[in-house]
Each structure stands twice: as structure tokens, then as C-alpha cells.
Design a protein around this motif. Structure first.
Motif: not given
Length: 348
Positions: A121-122, A136-140, A107-112
């Protein structure tokens, strides 16, 4: 013949009282009967699915699903029956596809596109997508991974680099050391990134497998804020504060969190923003009627202007309980009758 409100339960499970029912079911049945609306409880049994369908089709005006997914061995067959009941005009509270849409972690990815969820949020439905995006996400920034099938914090991991990356590096190497804290009990494990990602493949494979990846919000230590909703009405707010330890970020009772019950008026900014977003949320999740009893969990964050804001962590609607406040049954009964009246007028 007066048509009944049917409450579906399933036999067995730790959520039952001495009489075999959930402790919050019979208070709702009794509250409806006090108001002149007949109601009864039916235990779903997959071997009697057709018999149950025919009975409810002939005698039911609406159904209320009160089955904890953890107690249901034949969920697909149960949902198929509920869909068929909705198709023949029985009012679903909720429709099974609303139950799936509002209750799944993705539901989180559908509500971005709302202001409730950060745009980084992926959702990972394949191992390939997970391997391509997560380093890549963890690098940020520090991340939280959430499996779709878990409960009480199982398979929810806070992932942090042990050592910062060298300047200009945009992808974490697979041999980098990471610190992983599981929400179930806040225990810590140390892994190499590649090995941990291989471990997490179990969450993606199989039926309903997927992972949600969102940024870690440090202010979770100030608590998680749960909105308890009846359709579009906030009833109360539960403030869940994690245990006071260095790595604690879980707001479950099992992990030592402390719960406090507030009125919605004490969280006016959160409540009003959420209610403003509800039409868009409903649209993005399939345009089903809102669930009868459901919750939305939020965490505190700080916006670019330095003001408090609230980030959606998850929603629940499969079988939200209120056993600690059974007097709510009367309010729920009024909401059921209102819904029956509203939908009845639309279909008339």
C-alpha cells in the motif's frame, strides 16, 4: 463556576435540521444536561475566532467538534483555535491533529506495519513518486487509487488492465489500455495508462493533495464492514453491500449499496483483532487520545491459509453522524463524562 462541554458547529450545510443544528447534536447536549453536566453549542465563525477562544478557555472543560469538513471554509483557522484550546487545558474531542491523522486517506500507508493494511500500500505525495511506482504496482495486480480530498466515492478509482501483460514484463507501458471504475457511481471509463496518470495529477497537487494506491480486493463485492466506535468501544457494525452489478465496488448509499446494522458480537474476529491492534494504531498516529466518535471501514480478504481476514479501507472521525440512531446520544454522553473524569484525574 461549573465548566461546560462545548459543541462546535458551523452554520449552514445539508446536515442541519429545521432548528439549524445537526440532528445528532442537541440529543447529546440534552443527554449531558440530564446527567448534571452543562453543555452548549457554539457556531464557529472565523471573524469571531478570538472571542470564541476566550469564551471556551474560561468556560469550557471540553469541546466536541461536530463540523462536517465540507461545510467549513476556514479549516486551518478552526484547527489552530482547537490546538490553542487543547494547549490551555480544554479537553479536545478530538484533538485537531488526531482528526487529521485518523481521517486522512494516508492513514493506510502509516499502518502497513500492522496486520490491518497490506504492505504493498503506497502513498504518493508527489507526481514523480506516482509516476515511478504506479506502473510497477499495476503490473502485479489490479489497483485502487484514492484521492485524499474526495467524499462519497469521488476520485476513488478501480484500475484494471484491459489485456494481461506479456510474461516477464514488470512495468505497465504508458500506452497500455486500462479500465477505470469510479466509486462515486460505478461508472466505467477506458484510458491509456499515461493519460489517466496525467488526469490523476489533480489529486496530488494543491493543499492536502495525495493519492493512496492499494491492491483491489475482489471480495469487496461481499460488502464493506464499518465499525462504529466510541473511543475504544465498538458500538455497532454496519455491513454495506455494493450494488449487484459487474463493475460495482462502491459501498456508498449513492451508488446503490445496501446497509445492514449488526451487533459487534456478530463480527467477533474482526472486532477482537482491531482492538488488539489499537495500541499500535494509536502510537503510529501520534499518540493522541482516540476520537470520541469514529469509524473504521474494512473489506474481506483471504489469507495464505485460506481463512477470512479483514483489510482496513479507511477511517473517519471529523464528524461521524448517528442521526438514524439518536438514542446513542445517551451512550455518547456517558463516554464524554468518563473521558472528562479520566483526563481530569490524570491532570490533577
Amino acid at each position: 463556576m461549573e465548566r461546560k462541554v462545548i459543541f462546535f458547529e458551523v452554520q449552514g450545510g445539508s446536515d442541519k435540521g429545521a432548528d439549524g443544528y445537526r440532528k445528532d447534536t442537541m440529543p447529546m447536549v440534552d443527554a449531558l444536561k440530564e446527567r448534571g453536566q452543562d453543555a452548549e453549542v457554539i457556531f464557529f465563525d472565523v471573524t469571531k475566532k478570538d472571542e470564541i477562544f476566550n469564551y471556551v478557555k474560561e468556560n469550557g472543560i471540553a469541546y466536541i467538534s461536530r463540523i462536517n469538513p465540507g461545510n467549513l471554509q476556514h479549516e486551518a483557522e478552526y484547527f489552530d483555535m482547537l490546538r490553542d484550546l487543547c494547549a490551555v487545558g480544554v479537553i479536545g474531542m478530538p484533538h485537531p491533529d488526531a482528526m487529521i491523522g485518523y481521517g486522512s486517506k494516508d492513514v493506510l500507508s502509516k499502518l502497513v506495519s500492522t496486520n490491518l493494511v497490506p504492505d504493498d500500500t503506497f502513498a504518493y505525495y508527489t507526481i514523480e513518486a506516482f509516476k515511478a511506482q504506479f506502473p510497477s504496482a499495476l503490473a502485479i495486480t489490479e489497483r485502487v487509487l484514492k484521492q485524499n480530498r474526495g467524499s462519497t466515492g469521488e476520485g476513488i478509482w478501480r484500475v484494471k488492465l484491459v489485456e494481461p501483460l506479456a510474461e516477464g514484463v514488470t512495468e505497465v507501458p504508458l500506452d497500455a489500455a486500462i479500465k477505470c471504475t469510479e466509486a462515486k457511481d460505478n461508472h466505467v471509463e477506458y484510458w491509456k495508462l499515461g493519460e489517466f496518470m496525467s488526469f490523476c495529477e489533480q489529486y496530488i497537487t494543491g493543499q492536502n493533495g495525495m493519492l493512496i494506491d492499494m491492491r483491489f480486493l475482489p471480495r469487496i463485492t461481499e460488502g464493506e464492514i464499518r465499525l462504529f466506535m466510541l473511543h475504544d468501544k465498538p458500538v455497532h457494525v454496519v455491513h454495506k453491500k455494493p450494488a449487484d452489478s459487474e463493475d460495482a465496488f462502491s459501498a456508498t448509499l449513492f451508488s446503490g449499496a445496501q446497509y445492514r446494522y449488526d451487533s459487534p458480537e456478530k463480527w467477533e474476529d474482526l472486532v477482537q483483532n482491531f482492538l488488539t491492534q489499537l495500541p499500535q494504531v494509536t502510537n503510529l498516529l501520534g499518540n493522541y487520545n482516540l476520537p470520541l466518535i469514529w469509524t473504521a471501514d474494512f473489506m474481506l480478504d483471504t489469507d495464505d491459509a485460506g481463512n477470512d481476514c479483514y483489510i482496513l479501507g479507511e477511517m473517519n472521525c471529523s464528524c461521524v453522524g448517528f442521526t438514524s440512531e439518536l438514542t446513542l446520544a445517551h451512550q455518547v454522553a456517558e463516554e464524554i463524562l468518563s473521558c472528562i473524569g479520566d483526563i481530569g484525574m490524570i491532570s490533577a
